[in-house]
Write an enzyme that holds these catalytic residues in place. Structure first.
Site, PDB file in Angstrom:
ATOM      1  N   HIS A 206       0.877  -1.185   0.000  1.00 11.63           N
ATOM      2  CA  HIS A 206       0.000   0.000   0.000  1.00 11.63           C
ATOM      3  C   HIS A 206       0.916   1.237   0.000  1.00 11.63           C
ATOM      4  O   HIS A 206       1.753   1.384  -0.878  1.00 11.63           O
ATOM      5  CB  HIS A 206      -0.910  -0.117   1.229  1.00 11.63           C
ATOM      6  CG  HIS A 206      -2.052   0.850   1.300  1.00 11.63           C
ATOM      7  ND1 HIS A 206      -2.430   1.660   0.259  1.00 11.63           N
ATOM      8  CD2 HIS A 206      -2.920   1.144   2.316  1.00 11.63           C
ATOM      9  CE1 HIS A 206      -3.474   2.395   0.623  1.00 11.63           C
ATOM     10  NE2 HIS A 206      -3.779   2.107   1.881  1.00 11.63           N
ATOM     11  N   HIS A 247      -1.762  -2.315  -9.846  1.00 11.42           N
ATOM     12  CA  HIS A 247      -2.779  -1.771  -8.952  1.00 11.42           C
ATOM     13  C   HIS A 247      -3.961  -2.719  -8.904  1.00 11.42           C
ATOM     14  O   HIS A 247      -4.326  -3.303  -9.915  1.00 11.42           O
ATOM     15  CB  HIS A 247      -3.255  -0.387  -9.427  1.00 11.42           C
ATOM     16  CG  HIS A 247      -3.966   0.370  -8.362  1.00 11.42           C
ATOM     17  ND1 HIS A 247      -5.313   0.220  -8.124  1.00 11.42           N
ATOM     18  CD2 HIS A 247      -3.495   1.239  -7.434  1.00 11.42           C
ATOM     19  CE1 HIS A 247      -5.645   0.990  -7.106  1.00 11.42           C
ATOM     20  NE2 HIS A 247      -4.568   1.619  -6.661  1.00 11.42           N
ATOM     21  N   ASP A 304       2.602   5.721  -6.748  1.00  7.86           N
ATOM     22  CA  ASP A 304       3.758   5.672  -5.852  1.00  7.86           C
ATOM     23  C   ASP A 304       5.082   5.640  -6.598  1.00  7.86           C
ATOM     24  O   ASP A 304       6.127   5.959  -6.034  1.00  7.86           O
ATOM     25  CB  ASP A 304       3.653   4.459  -4.924  1.00  7.86           C
ATOM     26  CG  ASP A 304       2.584   4.672  -3.874  1.00  7.86           C
ATOM     27  OD1 ASP A 304       2.358   5.833  -3.520  1.00  7.86           O
ATOM     28  OD2 ASP A 304       1.976   3.687  -3.426  1.00  7.86           O
TER      29      ASP A 304
END
Ligand code: CMC
Length: 368
Positions: A206, A247, A304
């Site tokens: 995450h 994802h 990210d």
């Protein structure tokens, strides 16, 4: 989120529009109040946040108790949990002003707690909030400044960080938001719920991926090694995964990644940063996007991958990366907590499918 179309909207507004035209303050207001603020509402909201940006001095003892080089996520989680002791309100959800006060306090204080977590973990002098500065600018100031020393913050740096905060503000039922809602469903103190969400965010699957991206690029070490690591990522006998790729919901592309990639390019260009790690990142991205393994599994760079690059360009310490994600995600966590509580959601209580032994006879200790 429409994962197949690669769409993300906050309360009906496209994320690309918000990132281009609005600020994190607008987005926080939108998530909490369901509408974008007008000029007066914006100014009042901003001022209210400033007024609450200091934390109770008693909390300094908490920071002080941590060992040197403690991970700032550990300090952040503990300090946010402690907020529920320093600001213990029995919230009446029928009174909007009580909810408002709770929400404003934590949004205002979390950058201060985050910056203090960093300063304590590095043994640096604490810098208190500066009320003349905007929300994101003040955070950068608390991170970078020294007592009595002027800190030069370039608008492009403030804008890049503000954009990252906006992109992180809400993302339906990701692991940390689900955690906030589940803990909230027990009617726990809202700050205890947020502290639990911070714990869920920490892992590399995450929010911890942004720290993982840069650590991995450092491990790859040079553009020549990229192929070797791509091969490792594809090898089913090797647990190695490319951090910042893939994802659970976006199977086309991550709309946030598109926006943040541009912000990363702009910041690197404007600051004239020439770090070999960014060459490795660009090469890795190119090779992975052309590779059948990644293409056939719809594995694209996620938010990210690029946020780590921006944080590094802004001179952030690696261990602060996930803390920055937490600052951005806070308005979403609070808005979701409120929706859950006001909707009268029952306690979160999944059942389990037990696959162990069926009922069996007890065997005495000496016969086992
Ligand atoms: N590198 C190599 N292979 C991968 C990767 C990756 N990063 N991600 C998924 N795969 C493969 C996986 O091995 C599997 O292959 P196969 O079908 O042959 O078994 C296939 O792609 C599907 O993967 P999955 O694990 O079933 O996908 P998931 O939806 O459960 O996981 C994920 C999503 C984000 C946890 C995963 O893609 C991952 O581990 N990515 C790296 C960590 C990361 O970047 N996390 C940040 C996520 S986005 C921001 C956030 O949520 O905070």
């Amino acid at each position: 989120i429409d994962g197949l179309k690669g769409e993300l909207m906050y309360r009906g507004y496209d994320i690309a529009y918000l990132a281009e035209n609005k600020t994190f303050i607008d987005v926080a207001y939108l998530l909490l109040n369901k509408e974008l603020p007008n000029k007066k509402q914006y100014d009042e909201f901003k001022l209210e946040l400033k007024k609450r940006s200091f934390i109770h001095e008693g909390m300094m003892k908490i920071f002080d108790a941590f060992p040197d080089k403690a991970h700032p996520m550990a300090i952040l989680q503990a300090a946010v949990s402690a907020l529920s002791a320093f600001y213990f309100d029995h919230l009446n959800m029928d009174k909007p002003e009580e909810y408002h006060e709770m929400a404003m306090r934590i949004i205002a204080k979390i950058p201060t707690i985050a910056a203090f977590s960093y300063r304590f973990s590095r043994g640096l002098p604490i810098i208190y909030p500066n009320l003349d500065r905007g929300f994101t600018e003040n955070f950068l100031y608390m991170m970078r400044s020294y007592p009595y020393e002027h800190v030069n913050l370039r608008p492009i740096e403030v804008k890049a960080l503000d954009t990252v905060f906006m992109l992180h503000a809400d993302h339906e039922q990701n692991a940390s938001t689900t955690t906030v809602r589940t803990v909230g469903s027990t009617h726990a103190h809202p700050y205890a719920c947020i502290a639990a969400g911070i714990g869920a965010l920490w892992g590399w699957a995450h929010g911890g991926a942004n720290e993982g991206v840069i650590r991995q690029l450092e491990q790859i070490g040079s553009v020549e090694n990229v192929d070797k690591y791509i091969a490792r990522a594809k090898d089913k006998n090797d647990p190695f995964r490319l951090m910042g790729f893939g994802h659970r919901v976006y199977k086309n592309f991550d709309p946030r990644a598109k926006i943040i990639k541009k912000a990363a390019d702009d910041v690197l260009h404007a600051l004239g940063i020439d770090d070999p790690i960014f060459d490795i990142a660009k090469h890795l991205e190119k090779v992975a996007l052309e590779d059948d393994y990644f293409k056939s599994r719809n594995l694209y760079p996620n938010v990210d991958f690029y946020s780590g690059i921006i944080y590094k360009a802004l001179g952030m310490h690696l261990e602060m990366f996930t803390v920055l994600f937490a600052i951005g995600r806070l308005p979403g966590w609070i808005a979701q907590w409120k929706e859950m509580r006001q909707g009268g959601e029952p306690i979160g209580r999944p059942r389990q499918i037990y696959t162990g032994a069926k009922e069996r006879a007890f065997v005495a200790l000496d016969k086992r």
